[in-house]
Design an enzyme around this catalytic site. Structure first.
Site, PDB file in Angstrom:
ATOM      1  N   CYS A   1      -1.170   6.303   9.862  1.00 25.23           N
ATOM      2  CA  CYS A   1       0.064   5.702  10.361  1.00 25.23           C
ATOM      3  C   CYS A   1      -0.201   4.358  11.022  1.00 25.23           C
ATOM      4  O   CYS A   1      -1.069   4.242  11.887  1.00 25.23           O
ATOM      5  CB  CYS A   1       0.695   6.574  11.438  1.00 25.23           C
TER       6      CYS A   1
ATOM      7  N   GLU B   1      10.476  -1.602   7.199  1.00 30.27           N
ATOM      8  CA  GLU B   1      11.569  -0.862   7.824  1.00 30.27           C
ATOM      9  C   GLU B   1      12.610  -0.572   6.736  1.00 30.27           C
ATOM     10  O   GLU B   1      13.325  -1.490   6.296  1.00 30.27           O
ATOM     11  CB  GLU B   1      12.173  -1.693   8.965  1.00 30.27           C
TER      12      GLU B   1
ATOM     13  N   CYS C   1       3.499   8.671   0.652  1.00 29.86           N
ATOM     14  CA  CYS C   1       4.030   7.795   1.704  1.00 29.86           C
ATOM     15  C   CYS C   1       4.152   6.405   1.091  1.00 29.86           C
ATOM     16  O   CYS C   1       3.149   5.795   0.723  1.00 29.86           O
ATOM     17  CB  CYS C   1       3.064   7.802   2.886  1.00 29.86           C
TER      18      CYS C   1
ATOM     19  N   SER D   1      11.533   6.741  15.004  1.00 37.76           N
ATOM     20  CA  SER D   1      10.342   6.439  15.803  1.00 37.76           C
ATOM     21  C   SER D   1      10.785   6.054  17.211  1.00 37.76           C
ATOM     22  O   SER D   1      11.061   4.893  17.480  1.00 37.76           O
ATOM     23  CB  SER D   1       9.557   5.300  15.147  1.00 37.76           C
TER      24      SER D   1
ATOM     25  N   ASN E   1      -3.357   5.208  16.319  1.00 34.57           N
ATOM     26  CA  ASN E   1      -4.519   4.724  15.582  1.00 34.57           C
ATOM     27  C   ASN E   1      -4.827   3.313  16.041  1.00 34.57           C
ATOM     28  O   ASN E   1      -4.077   2.385  15.746  1.00 34.57           O
ATOM     29  CB  ASN E   1      -4.228   4.756  14.083  1.00 34.57           C
TER      30      ASN E   1
ATOM     31  N   CYS F   1       6.719  -6.599   7.469  1.00 30.22           N
ATOM     32  CA  CYS F   1       7.835  -6.046   8.244  1.00 30.22           C
ATOM     33  C   CYS F   1       8.191  -7.046   9.332  1.00 30.22           C
ATOM     34  O   CYS F   1       7.292  -7.637   9.935  1.00 30.22           O
ATOM     35  CB  CYS F   1       7.419  -4.714   8.873  1.00 30.22           C
TER      36      CYS F   1
ATOM     37  N   CYS G   1       6.480  -4.151  15.878  1.00 26.53           N
ATOM     38  CA  CYS G   1       6.185  -3.123  16.880  1.00 26.53           C
ATOM     39  C   CYS G   1       4.753  -3.348  17.359  1.00 26.53           C
ATOM     40  O   CYS G   1       3.867  -3.674  16.569  1.00 26.53           O
ATOM     41  CB  CYS G   1       6.353  -1.725  16.282  1.00 26.53           C
TER      42      CYS G   1
ATOM     43  N   GLU H   1       0.828  -1.193   0.000  1.00 30.48           N
ATOM     44  CA  GLU H   1       0.000   0.000   0.000  1.00 30.48           C
ATOM     45  C   GLU H   1       0.868   1.251   0.000  1.00 30.48           C
ATOM     46  O   GLU H   1       1.957   1.268   0.574  1.00 30.48           O
ATOM     47  CB  GLU H   1      -0.915  -0.004   1.232  1.00 30.48           C
TER      48      GLU H   1
ATOM     49  N   SER I   1      12.038   7.127   7.527  1.00 28.72           N
ATOM     50  CA  SER I   1      11.680   6.896   8.926  1.00 28.72           C
ATOM     51  C   SER I   1      12.114   5.499   9.347  1.00 28.72           C
ATOM     52  O   SER I   1      11.862   4.520   8.647  1.00 28.72           O
ATOM     53  CB  SER I   1      10.166   7.048   9.095  1.00 28.72           C
TER      54      SER I   1
ATOM     55  N   CYS J   1       1.676  -1.474  15.645  1.00 24.99           N
ATOM     56  CA  CYS J   1       1.644  -1.318  14.184  1.00 24.99           C
ATOM     57  C   CYS J   1       1.023  -2.536  13.503  1.00 24.99           C
ATOM     58  O   CYS J   1       1.425  -3.673  13.745  1.00 24.99           O
ATOM     59  CB  CYS J   1       3.068  -1.103  13.671  1.00 24.99           C
TER      60      CYS J   1
END
Ligand code: SAH
Length: 363
Positions: free
Chosen positions: A337, A164, A107, A218, A294, A114, A118, A94, A195, A121
């Protein structure tokens, strides 16, 4: 039959020049070809009118210009657009376009899934599937730009989508060189931000490169005990090591690092955290981006109440730091996010209000 043609989307300018020389053409033809592909976004050699017919025919046989296939697009009430791209092997990623007053930010993703897991996420829940190639990273920008009106141009690029970026350093580096090439899309590195969740060797490699892109880290916690829990890569590279690498990151005049801080209710949002953060960041030229969490099914945390976010921000301001609260965009289409996850047939009903914009800066 498998396609043996060379894909130009992921090639550096110099590589296109060499390829063209191998095909018996002068080097400047390679620069023209790079421009056709990266700046004018032409995918068919017949449309590259500055090249001879004979050379166009050779190119048709020998090269191709890939794009990720646009599988679906969704538009949020706030203008944010999320695009689902299907890759050649069927994997999906995405990318998000975020318009605001003066900018249009893309973005983009750097991995399918990933491995970092985390806690807050959704991409982490997918697990790691594979790294993207430079062609797939560049291809997201080209495909997004292809879909825009003539007058609209992507102004900023953030590597904050799925994955990442520093775990895919060679392909990310290559993609950034292509995107920032002045004969290509010509993004200024000042308008590109990478990031990271805190991969220290990657930060060091980025620092040693001459890419000059902005670095966002982050951080999201002020003690190793908490950070170990929510960002497991911290167990390998704890806060002190991470901040040491940040201090060593070369910053041009007037540039600053960004520290992202996802606000989790009762986890990392205490007044003591804000105070510790001030101490940790002492002497680092930076700004802090407080990100309202979120929430989503499958994630254990809750967002910090608005007042707590504001109180946290006030402590930072009181210490002379720049701290903004990131406006949550695209939440209604799961484009915000940490909400990028490719999973078919998920019910994405959410029961939160989206956050209003807030912006306050002081140096
Ligand atoms: N792996 C990189 C880039 C992808 S995440 C990184 O960790 O920085 C991009 C940003 O979204 C990070 O700052 C991350 O902390 C934040 N984020 C992840 N999940 C989130 C969520 N559920 N709510 C709000 N922000 C989130």
């Amino acid at each position: 039959m498998t396609d043996t043609r060379v894909d130009l989307t992921g090639l550096l300018r110099g590589e296109v020049e060499s390829l063209v020389k191998d095909l018996g053409q002068p080097g400047y033809r390679g620069r023209q070809l790079f421009q056709w592909v990266q700046a004018r976004r032409t995918t068919e050699p017949e449309a590259m009118t500055s090249l001879s017919r004979a050379f166009q025919a050779t190119l048709t046989e020998r090269v191709r210009v890939s794009r990720p296939e646009a599988a679906r697009a969704q538009r949020s009430a706030d203008g944010t657009r999320k695009h689902l791209f299907r890759l050649a092997d069927g994997e999906e990623i995405e990318s998000v376009l975020i318009p605001d007053d003066s900018r249009l930010t893309a973005c983009i993703s750097t991995q399918v899934g990933c491995p970092l897991a985390c806690r807050f996420c959704l991409t982490g829940l997918m697990g790691m599937r594979r790294n993207l190639t430079a062609a797939e990273i560049v291809g997201q920008i080209l495909a997004l730009q292809d879909g825009l009106e003539e007058a609209e141009r992507i102004s900023n690029v953030v590597l904050m989508g799925m994955g990442e970026p520093l775990l895919n350093f060679p392909q990310v580096e290559r993609a950034l060189r292509i995107l920032c090439d002045d004969l290509g899309a010509n993004y200024s590195p000042r308008r590109v931000t990478l990031s990271t969740a805190g991969h220290v060797p990657g930060i060091q490699k980025l620092a040693a490169s001459d890419l000059g892109v902005n670095l966002a880290v982050s951080l999201s916690a002020t003690t190793d005990a908490v950070r170990d829990e929510i960002i497991p890569i911290n167990r390998r590279w704890p806060i002190a090591e991470l901040l040491k690498a940040c201090r060593a990151y070369p910053l041009q005049n007037r540039r600053r690092l960004t520290f992202e801080y996802v606000m989790l209710d009762g986890v990392n949002d205490f007044r003591e955290d804000a105070k510790r953060l001030v101490g940790l960041l002492h002497g680092i030229r930076c700004k802090i981006n407080l990100i309202p969490f979120n929430a989503a099914p499958g994630l254990p945390d809750r967002p910090s109440p608005r007042e707590r976010v504001e109180a946290f921000q006030r402590v930072l301001h009181g210490a002379g730091l720049t701290a903004t609260v990131r406006e949550s965009r695209g939440w209604d289409i799961s484009a915000a996010c940490g909400m990028l996850r490719v999973e078919k047939d998920t019910d994405r009903d959410r029961d939160r209000d989206s956050d209003g914009a807030q912006h306050a800066t002081r140096d």
